[in-house]
Design an enzyme around this catalytic site. Sequence first.
Site, PDB file in Angstrom:
ATOM      1  N   HIS A   1      -7.283  11.318   0.226  1.00  0.00           N
ATOM      2  CA  HIS A   1      -6.933  10.796  -1.111  1.00  0.00           C
ATOM      3  C   HIS A   1      -8.166  10.154  -1.737  1.00  0.00           C
ATOM      4  O   HIS A   1      -8.950   9.510  -1.047  1.00  0.00           O
ATOM      5  CB  HIS A   1      -5.801   9.768  -0.960  1.00  0.00           C
TER       6      HIS A   1
ATOM      7  N   ARG B   1      -8.190   3.194   2.786  1.00  0.00           N
ATOM      8  CA  ARG B   1      -6.784   2.771   2.723  1.00  0.00           C
ATOM      9  C   ARG B   1      -6.094   3.491   3.875  1.00  0.00           C
ATOM     10  O   ARG B   1      -6.327   3.162   5.029  1.00  0.00           O
ATOM     11  CB  ARG B   1      -6.198   3.099   1.344  1.00  0.00           C
TER      12      ARG B   1
ATOM     13  N   TYR C   1      12.321 -19.782 -24.650  1.00  0.00           N
ATOM     14  CA  TYR C   1      11.845 -20.856 -23.766  1.00  0.00           C
ATOM     15  C   TYR C   1      10.450 -21.330 -24.151  1.00  0.00           C
ATOM     16  O   TYR C   1       9.557 -20.515 -24.405  1.00  0.00           O
ATOM     17  CB  TYR C   1      11.774 -20.351 -22.318  1.00  0.00           C
TER      18      TYR C   1
ATOM     19  N   LYS D   1       7.308   9.644  -5.350  1.00  0.00           N
ATOM     20  CA  LYS D   1       7.523   8.311  -4.760  1.00  0.00           C
ATOM     21  C   LYS D   1       7.976   7.320  -5.834  1.00  0.00           C
ATOM     22  O   LYS D   1       7.811   7.591  -7.040  1.00  0.00           O
ATOM     23  CB  LYS D   1       6.211   7.840  -4.142  1.00  0.00           C
TER      24      LYS D   1
ATOM     25  N   CYS E   1      12.457 -13.458 -21.548  1.00  0.00           N
ATOM     26  CA  CYS E   1      13.331 -14.117 -20.572  1.00  0.00           C
ATOM     27  C   CYS E   1      13.728 -13.101 -19.497  1.00  0.00           C
ATOM     28  O   CYS E   1      13.306 -11.954 -19.530  1.00  0.00           O
ATOM     29  CB  CYS E   1      14.576 -14.651 -21.263  1.00  0.00           C
ATOM     30  N   MET E   2      14.533 -13.506 -18.553  1.00  0.00           N
ATOM     31  CA  MET E   2      14.896 -12.602 -17.462  1.00  0.00           C
ATOM     32  C   MET E   2      15.625 -11.356 -17.969  1.00  0.00           C
ATOM     33  O   MET E   2      15.395 -10.248 -17.486  1.00  0.00           O
ATOM     34  CB  MET E   2      15.770 -13.327 -16.439  1.00  0.00           C
ATOM     35  N   ASP E   3      16.507 -11.543 -18.969  1.00  0.00           N
ATOM     36  CA  ASP E   3      17.388 -10.444 -19.390  1.00  0.00           C
ATOM     37  C   ASP E   3      17.217 -10.066 -20.855  1.00  0.00           C
ATOM     38  O   ASP E   3      17.900  -9.166 -21.329  1.00  0.00           O
ATOM     39  CB  ASP E   3      18.854 -10.866 -19.209  1.00  0.00           C
TER      40      ASP E   3
ATOM     41  N   ARG F   1      -1.760  17.422  -5.662  1.00  0.00           N
ATOM     42  CA  ARG F   1      -0.654  16.463  -5.608  1.00  0.00           C
ATOM     43  C   ARG F   1      -0.564  15.639  -6.892  1.00  0.00           C
ATOM     44  O   ARG F   1      -0.913  14.464  -6.914  1.00  0.00           O
ATOM     45  CB  ARG F   1      -0.854  15.494  -4.428  1.00  0.00           C
TER      46      ARG F   1
HETATM   47  C1  LIG Z   1       0.663   8.650  -5.710  1.00  0.00           C
HETATM   48  C2  LIG Z   1      -0.098   9.661  -4.993  1.00  0.00           C
HETATM   49  C3  LIG Z   1      -0.492  10.850  -5.607  1.00  0.00           C
HETATM   50  C4  LIG Z   1      -0.330  11.094  -7.089  1.00  0.00           C
HETATM   51  O1  LIG Z   1      -1.267  10.292  -7.765  1.00  0.00           O
HETATM   52  P1  LIG Z   1      -1.406  10.338  -9.374  1.00  0.00           P
HETATM   53  O2  LIG Z   1      -2.655   9.574  -9.627  1.00  0.00           O
HETATM   54  O3  LIG Z   1      -0.206   9.661  -9.920  1.00  0.00           O
HETATM   55  O4  LIG Z   1      -1.490  11.760  -9.738  1.00  0.00           O
HETATM   56  C5  LIG Z   1      -1.112  11.802  -4.841  1.00  0.00           C
HETATM   57  N1  LIG Z   1      -1.323  11.598  -3.522  1.00  0.00           N
HETATM   58  C6  LIG Z   1      -0.982  10.460  -2.908  1.00  0.00           C
HETATM   59  C7  LIG Z   1      -1.256  10.288  -1.463  1.00  0.00           C
HETATM   60  C8  LIG Z   1      -0.379   9.437  -3.606  1.00  0.00           C
HETATM   61  O5  LIG Z   1      -0.039   8.303  -2.998  1.00  0.00           O
END
Ligand SMILES: *Cc1c(COP(=O)(O)O)cnc(C)c1O
Length: 374
Positions: free
Chosen positions: A165, A133, A266, A35, A313-315, A223
């Site tokens: 999770h 969540r 700035y 992601k 700064c921004m850039d 995961r």
């Molecule tokens: C982001 C995410 C992970 C991975 O998490 P890490 O802590 O980066 O290993 C696994 N499962 C879900 C649902 C996530 O959103």
Amino acid sequence: MTSPAQARIDLAAIRHNIAVLAEHTGGVPLMGAVKADAYGHGLVPVSKAILDAGVSRLGTATLSEGLALRAAGVTAPVLSWLLTPGEDFARALRADIELSAADPGLLDEFAKAARETGVTARVHLEADTGMSRGGAPSAAWPALVSRALELRAEGVVEIVGLWSHFACADIPGHPSIGLQLDAFDEALRLAERAGAAGSHVIRHLANSAAIVTLPRARYDLVRPGLAMYGLSPIPELGDFGLRQAMTLTARIALAKRVPDSSGVSYGHLYVTDRETTLGLVPLGYADGILRHATGRVEVLAAGRRRAVAGRVCMDQFMIDVGDDPLSAGDEVILFGPGEKGESTLQEWADGLGTITHEIITKIGARVPRVYEGT
Ligand SMILES: *Cc1c(COP(=O)(O)O)cnc(C)c1O
């Protein structure tokens, strides 16, 4: 090297990290969390590299991320887990994206899309085991499972996975960890009794922190996200042998001598205390160098670490190298694995009072990702 700044992504380090993770999973397959543009490392190149390195599935938050993988020709199983009613689930099914649901209403939308397209929806049911969540809380879990079973009987839904999770896997010994494991087992038992958890159903719970600390959380699939990119999921416990994959560099756009008492950037937060050489680094908060990095992070320039001089700064931002030699075009390393004495991402996170995840996902689209170790 011609671009003024670049994020170098060491794919060999990512492959190494996957091997490290595999040592912790006892043969359980990996779903790589890609992601947020693979945590800023580049969705498609990273996904292809980790699949080559033995990762068997990919996980994204949004459906658009899953569809981007398909558009790039990635054919491995993809799960998108953060879905909102009204999204184009027919398109998801045609693209063979697996979908997560925590609510019977969303399952009904998947079913409708399945009837429209003639493609069975491959679904992972998410239990809320204590993070509050995503996921169906325990009181709502039986209804979610039974709706999935009804739709399975109709042939429009296939139950591919059951998952949850962790809230606190990165805090070893936190009391919620055991409670979430027990709650997940209870959710699995209930699904099994209802007939929704046959041997082909994939149970998955562990993120990076759980993979390296909790063998009990392996189930059928893990995961990992952060650890694949070589960042420690529990910095207090060390680096687990992981290698940071991202190095952020820039080339000095302008170097100049300025007199004593020159106010810099700035607000003149920084004022020189002698005649000195300033260097202009062409990266700013629009590129993910947080504005409050002033005085909190160090970059490697002209052989030494240098504080950010004055406001980001921004850039762009400035550094002060004193009387050391610095010329336009010289390379500055903002952060890297630390091998040349540069700051690591963990040092940046500590200095900025945040976690490495936040820094890497904020590196902006203006910074090209350059792949090494292919
Ligand atoms: C982001 C995410 C992970 C991975 O998490 P890490 O802590 O980066 O290993 C696994 N499962 C879900 C649902 C996530 O959103």
